[in-house]
Write a protein that holds these residues in place. Structure first.
Motif, short mmCIF file in Angstrom:
data_model
loop_
_atom_site.label_atom_id
_atom_site.label_comp_id
_atom_site.label_asym_id
_atom_site.label_seq_id
_atom_site.Cartn_x
_atom_site.Cartn_y
_atom_site.Cartn_z
N CYS A 114 12.49 14.35 5.74
CA CYS A 114 13.42 15.41 6.13
C CYS A 114 14.13 16.03 4.93
CB CYS A 114 14.47 14.86 7.10
SG CYS A 114 13.78 14.34 8.68
N ARG B 280 14.22 19.23 10.95
CA ARG B 280 14.06 18.38 12.13
C ARG B 280 12.60 18.06 12.31
NH1 ARG B 280 18.04 20.08 16.83
NH2 ARG B 280 17.29 18.05 17.45
N LEU B 281 12.31 16.78 12.46
CA LEU B 281 10.94 16.33 12.65
C LEU B 281 10.86 15.40 13.85
CD1 LEU B 281 10.04 15.31 8.98
CD2 LEU B 281 9.28 17.34 10.19
N ASN B 282 9.73 15.43 14.52
CA ASN B 282 9.46 14.48 15.59
C ASN B 282 8.60 13.37 14.97
OD1 ASN B 282 8.49 13.00 17.73
ND2 ASN B 282 8.07 14.79 19.01
N PRO B 283 9.13 12.16 14.80
CA PRO B 283 8.38 11.11 14.13
C PRO B 283 7.08 10.74 14.84
CG PRO B 283 10.34 10.20 15.16
CD PRO B 283 10.43 11.69 15.26
N GLU B 284 7.00 10.97 16.13
CA GLU B 284 5.78 10.64 16.89
C GLU B 284 4.62 11.56 16.52
OE1 GLU B 284 5.44 8.01 18.80
OE2 GLU B 284 7.55 7.43 18.70
N LYS B 285 4.91 12.72 15.94
CA LYS B 285 3.86 13.71 15.63
C LYS B 285 3.56 13.79 14.13
CE LYS B 285 4.80 16.51 19.66
NZ LYS B 285 5.09 17.84 20.17
N ARG C 22 12.44 9.27 7.78
CA ARG C 22 13.51 10.26 7.57
C ARG C 22 13.53 10.81 6.14
NH1 ARG C 22 16.64 10.73 12.05
NH2 ARG C 22 16.62 8.99 13.49
#
Length: 75
Positions: A65, A6-11, A62
């Motif tokens: 990921c 899981r990744l936060n694309p904003e970071k 994505r």
């Protein structure tokens, strides 16, 4: 077996990545830009820059990921 993370694309900006299958001596990458369709829209793509050659490539965020292609950090 493909693991997903899981990744936060904003970071993702300035995050470090290692290619699971390096090509042309390009193993370590840095996220140098986030791509959006509109200025306030969601992140759609990232631009990765190879540390060794400086070559840049754009891909859907994505794709990072997929642990079979990308490893988080510089291994």
């Amino acid at each position: 077996m493909t693991t997903t993370r899981r990744l936060n694309p904003e970071k993702l900006r300035l995050s470090k990545w290692t290619a699971a299958a390096p090509r042309n001596k390009e193993k370590h990458f840095l996220v140098v830009a986030l791509g959006r369709a509109t200025p306030d829209g969601p992140v759609e793509t990232v631009t990765l820059e190879a540390v060794y050659t400086g070559r840049q490539q754009e891909l859907p965020w994505r794709a990072l990921c997929d642990a079979s292609q990308w490893l988080q950090g510089w291994a």
